[in-house]
Design a protein around this motif. Structure first.
Motif, PDB file in Angstrom:
ATOM      1  N   ALA A 266      15.099  13.151  25.346  1.00  0.00           N
ATOM      2  CA  ALA A 266      16.164  14.103  25.638  1.00  0.00           C
ATOM      3  C   ALA A 266      15.869  15.409  24.907  1.00  0.00           C
ATOM      4  CB  ALA A 266      17.525  13.550  25.214  1.00  0.00           C
ATOM      5  N   SER A 267      16.425  16.497  25.410  1.00  0.00           N
ATOM      6  CA  SER A 267      16.271  17.770  24.710  1.00  0.00           C
ATOM      7  C   SER A 267      17.581  18.530  24.738  1.00  0.00           C
ATOM      8  CB  SER A 267      15.133  18.606  25.306  1.00  0.00           C
ATOM      9  OG  SER A 267      15.459  19.099  26.602  1.00  0.00           O
ATOM     10  N   SER A 268      17.724  19.462  23.797  1.00  0.00           N
ATOM     11  CA  SER A 268      18.946  20.265  23.735  1.00  0.00           C
ATOM     12  C   SER A 268      18.662  21.561  22.992  1.00  0.00           C
ATOM     13  CB  SER A 268      20.063  19.494  23.027  1.00  0.00           C
ATOM     14  OG  SER A 268      19.846  19.442  21.636  1.00  0.00           O
ATOM     15  N   PHE A 269      19.578  22.510  23.125  1.00  0.00           N
ATOM     16  CA  PHE A 269      19.590  23.644  22.216  1.00  0.00           C
ATOM     17  C   PHE A 269      20.153  23.151  20.889  1.00  0.00           C
ATOM     18  CE2 PHE A 269      18.343  26.979  24.929  1.00  0.00           C
ATOM     19  CZ  PHE A 269      18.930  26.784  26.175  1.00  0.00           C
ATOM     20  N   LEU A 270      19.846  23.858  19.835  1.00  0.00           N
ATOM     21  CA  LEU A 270      20.478  23.582  18.553  1.00  0.00           C
ATOM     22  C   LEU A 270      21.285  24.798  18.171  1.00  0.00           C
ATOM     23  CD1 LEU A 270      18.114  21.786  16.050  1.00  0.00           C
ATOM     24  CD2 LEU A 270      20.284  20.993  16.963  1.00  0.00           C
ATOM     25  N   GLY A 271      22.571  24.564  17.891  1.00  0.00           N
ATOM     26  CA  GLY A 271      23.416  25.672  17.508  1.00  0.00           C
ATOM     27  C   GLY A 271      23.340  25.961  16.022  1.00  0.00           C
ATOM     28  N   ARG A 272      24.260  26.786  15.585  1.00  0.00           N
ATOM     29  CA  ARG A 272      24.309  27.174  14.183  1.00  0.00           C
ATOM     30  C   ARG A 272      24.618  25.954  13.329  1.00  0.00           C
ATOM     31  NH1 ARG A 272      28.444  31.857  13.151  1.00  0.00           N
ATOM     32  NH2 ARG A 272      29.767  30.220  13.977  1.00  0.00           N
ATOM     33  N   GLY A 273      23.952  25.841  12.213  1.00  0.00           N
ATOM     34  CA  GLY A 273      24.169  24.710  11.310  1.00  0.00           C
ATOM     35  C   GLY A 273      23.541  23.433  11.801  1.00  0.00           C
ATOM     36  N   GLY A 274      22.750  23.529  12.844  1.00  0.00           N
ATOM     37  CA  GLY A 274      22.084  22.338  13.356  1.00  0.00           C
ATOM     38  C   GLY A 274      22.950  21.507  14.274  1.00  0.00           C
ATOM     39  N   VAL A 275      24.105  22.002  14.642  1.00  0.00           N
ATOM     40  CA  VAL A 275      24.976  21.244  15.535  1.00  0.00           C
ATOM     41  C   VAL A 275      24.375  21.256  16.928  1.00  0.00           C
ATOM     42  CG1 VAL A 275      27.263  21.101  16.548  1.00  0.00           C
ATOM     43  CG2 VAL A 275      26.991  21.797  14.174  1.00  0.00           C
ATOM     44  N   ALA A 276      24.205  20.074  17.474  1.00  0.00           N
ATOM     45  CA  ALA A 276      23.496  19.957  18.739  1.00  0.00           C
ATOM     46  C   ALA A 276      24.395  20.253  19.923  1.00  0.00           C
ATOM     47  CB  ALA A 276      22.915  18.567  18.886  1.00  0.00           C
ATOM     48  N   ASP A 277      23.810  20.842  20.917  1.00  0.00           N
ATOM     49  CA  ASP A 277      24.450  21.042  22.205  1.00  0.00           C
ATOM     50  C   ASP A 277      24.191  19.792  23.039  1.00  0.00           C
ATOM     51  OD1 ASP A 277      24.555  24.021  24.302  1.00  0.00           O
ATOM     52  OD2 ASP A 277      25.696  22.162  24.379  1.00  0.00           O
ATOM     53  N   THR A 278      24.583  19.841  24.295  1.00  0.00           N
ATOM     54  CA  THR A 278      24.409  18.711  25.201  1.00  0.00           C
ATOM     55  C   THR A 278      22.956  18.255  25.225  1.00  0.00           C
ATOM     56  OG1 THR A 278      26.166  19.547  26.606  1.00  0.00           O
ATOM     57  CG2 THR A 278      24.625  17.971  27.585  1.00  0.00           C
ATOM     58  N   GLN A 279      22.765  16.940  25.152  1.00  0.00           N
ATOM     59  CA  GLN A 279      21.433  16.383  25.270  1.00  0.00           C
ATOM     60  C   GLN A 279      21.187  16.019  26.726  1.00  0.00           C
ATOM     61  OE1 GLN A 279      20.330  13.384  22.401  1.00  0.00           O
ATOM     62  NE2 GLN A 279      21.438  14.419  20.762  1.00  0.00           N
ATOM     63  N   TYR A 280      20.082  16.509  27.267  1.00  0.00           N
ATOM     64  CA  TYR A 280      19.687  16.241  28.646  1.00  0.00           C
ATOM     65  C   TYR A 280      18.543  15.245  28.616  1.00  0.00           C
ATOM     66  CZ  TYR A 280      22.438  20.378  29.752  1.00  0.00           C
ATOM     67  OH  TYR A 280      23.459  21.273  29.872  1.00  0.00           O
ATOM     68  N   PHE A 281      18.721  14.157  29.360  1.00  0.00           N
ATOM     69  CA  PHE A 281      17.755  13.071  29.329  1.00  0.00           C
ATOM     70  C   PHE A 281      16.764  13.142  30.486  1.00  0.00           C
ATOM     71  CE2 PHE A 281      19.000  10.026  26.044  1.00  0.00           C
ATOM     72  CZ  PHE A 281      20.213  10.550  25.659  1.00  0.00           C
ATOM     73  N   GLY A 282      15.545  12.694  30.191  1.00  0.00           N
ATOM     74  CA  GLY A 282      14.562  12.481  31.226  1.00  0.00           C
ATOM     75  C   GLY A 282      14.764  11.128  31.892  1.00  0.00           C
ATOM     76  N   PRO A 283      13.945  10.802  32.886  1.00  0.00           N
ATOM     77  CA  PRO A 283      14.108   9.543  33.623  1.00  0.00           C
ATOM     78  C   PRO A 283      13.585   8.336  32.868  1.00  0.00           C
ATOM     79  CG  PRO A 283      12.259  10.772  34.492  1.00  0.00           C
ATOM     80  CD  PRO A 283      12.916  11.658  33.470  1.00  0.00           C
ATOM     81  N   GLY A 284      12.833   8.566  31.805  1.00  0.00           N
ATOM     82  CA  GLY A 284      12.333   7.457  31.000  1.00  0.00           C
ATOM     83  C   GLY A 284      10.964   6.959  31.430  1.00  0.00           C
ATOM     84  N   THR A 285      10.324   6.268  30.494  1.00  0.00           N
ATOM     85  CA  THR A 285       9.083   5.539  30.758  1.00  0.00           C
ATOM     86  C   THR A 285       9.368   4.064  30.537  1.00  0.00           C
ATOM     87  OG1 THR A 285       7.570   7.316  30.099  1.00  0.00           O
ATOM     88  CG2 THR A 285       6.728   5.057  29.993  1.00  0.00           C
ATOM     89  N   ARG A 286       9.141   3.256  31.568  1.00  0.00           N
ATOM     90  CA  ARG A 286       9.334   1.810  31.421  1.00  0.00           C
ATOM     91  C   ARG A 286       8.040   1.202  30.914  1.00  0.00           C
ATOM     92  NH1 ARG A 286      12.935  -1.831  32.915  1.00  0.00           N
ATOM     93  NH2 ARG A 286      14.084  -0.318  34.155  1.00  0.00           N
ATOM     94  N   LEU A 287       8.086   0.670  29.713  1.00  0.00           N
ATOM     95  CA  LEU A 287       6.912   0.059  29.090  1.00  0.00           C
ATOM     96  C   LEU A 287       7.033  -1.452  29.151  1.00  0.00           C
ATOM     97  CD1 LEU A 287       4.307   0.246  27.369  1.00  0.00           C
ATOM     98  CD2 LEU A 287       5.781   0.191  25.344  1.00  0.00           C
ATOM     99  N   THR A 288       6.003  -2.078  29.678  1.00  0.00           N
ATOM    100  CA  THR A 288       5.931  -3.533  29.721  1.00  0.00           C
ATOM    101  C   THR A 288       4.693  -3.969  28.968  1.00  0.00           C
ATOM    102  OG1 THR A 288       7.011  -3.573  31.893  1.00  0.00           O
ATOM    103  CG2 THR A 288       5.866  -5.584  31.185  1.00  0.00           C
ATOM    104  N   VAL A 289       4.892  -4.802  27.965  1.00  0.00           N
ATOM    105  CA  VAL A 289       3.775  -5.324  27.170  1.00  0.00           C
ATOM    106  C   VAL A 289       3.586  -6.793  27.524  1.00  0.00           C
ATOM    107  CG1 VAL A 289       2.838  -5.664  24.866  1.00  0.00           C
ATOM    108  CG2 VAL A 289       4.320  -3.704  25.327  1.00  0.00           C
ATOM    109  N   LEU A 290       2.422  -7.099  28.077  1.00  0.00           N
ATOM    110  CA  LEU A 290       2.166  -8.475  28.511  1.00  0.00           C
ATOM    111  C   LEU A 290       1.591  -9.324  27.390  1.00  0.00           C
ATOM    112  CD1 LEU A 290       0.599  -7.652  31.983  1.00  0.00           C
ATOM    113  CD2 LEU A 290       2.967  -8.263  31.473  1.00  0.00           C
TER     114      LEU A 290
END
Lengths: 115, 117
Positions: B93-117
């Protein structure tokens, strides 16, 4: 230790009904409470969010109710539709220490709206 | 504009192999986050970047996990000597960071599905 507790785990609602999902937290450093909606195979997407200076926020059919003294917040979906069938996550983040930046998620609620 | 993108979308590997997962955040977003989603554990925080530095690595489950971010943009999550319990969907996920480090909305990617056999 689950910092944000969410219930119910699953919910089945008839089309047109009201869906209600509840969350509770303990850490008073939390000051931002978003709800995310996730469809299968997709990443979570922000639905609506609230900060503790208000007790309610409404966007269309979605409303967050926030009770600061009880440290609880809930999502209400009015006139639920089959397209609302998804997993819903509540979350929290804060402004200091370990709460800064990261989101703490509830375990999710699988909502099914049947026609 | 483009959202958060992740690659690969699916990764199948054998136990003991190393894997690299990539995240391209939304252009201009200063903060980048990695989470892991598995059936038993829900959405777990792994690590958070502010620019190229990582103020919070507390969620990395073991020293087999590492992440870096270069140029304030792309991030790579590396898992060494993969184990079956590493199987999960890895979300960025990524977001802007506001003043004092307060995060804005986090936008997520679709993900990577990892399968370990």
């Amino acid at each position: 230790q689950q910092q944000v507790k969410q219930s119910p785990q699953s919910l089945i609602v008839q089309k047109g009904g009201i869906s209600i999902i509840n969350c509770a937290y303990e850490n008073t450093a939390f000051d931002y409470f978003p709800w995310y909606q996730q469809f299968p195979g997709k990443g979570p997407a922000l639905l609506i969010a609230i900060r503790p200076d208000v007790s309610e926020k409404k966007e269309g059919r979605f409303t967050i109710s926030f009770n600061k003294s009880a440290k609880q917040f809930s999502l209400h979906i009015m006139d639920s539709q089959p397209g609302d069938s998804a997993t819903y996550f509540c979350a929290a983040s804060g402004v200091r220490g370990s709460t800064l930046g990261r989101l703490y998620f509830g375990r999710g609620t699988q909502l099914t709206v049947w026609p | 504009g483009a959202g958060v993108s992740q690659s690969p979308s699916n990764k199948v590997t054998e136990k003991g192999k190393d894997v690299e997962l990539r995240c391209d955040p939304i252009s201009g977003h200063t903060a980048l986050y990695w989470y892991r989603q598995s059936l038993g554990q829900g959405l777990e925080f792994l690590i958070y970047f502010q620019g190229n530095s990582a103020p919070d690595k507390s969620g990395l489950p073991s020293d087999r996990f590492s992440a870096e971010r270069t140029g304030g943009s792309v991030s790579t999550l590396t898992i060494q000597r993969t184990q079956q319990e590493d199987s999960a969907v890895y979300l960025c996920a990524s977001s802007f960071l506001g003043r004092g480090g307060v995060a804005d909305t986090q936008y997520f990617g679709p993900g990577t599905r990892l399968t370990v056999l």
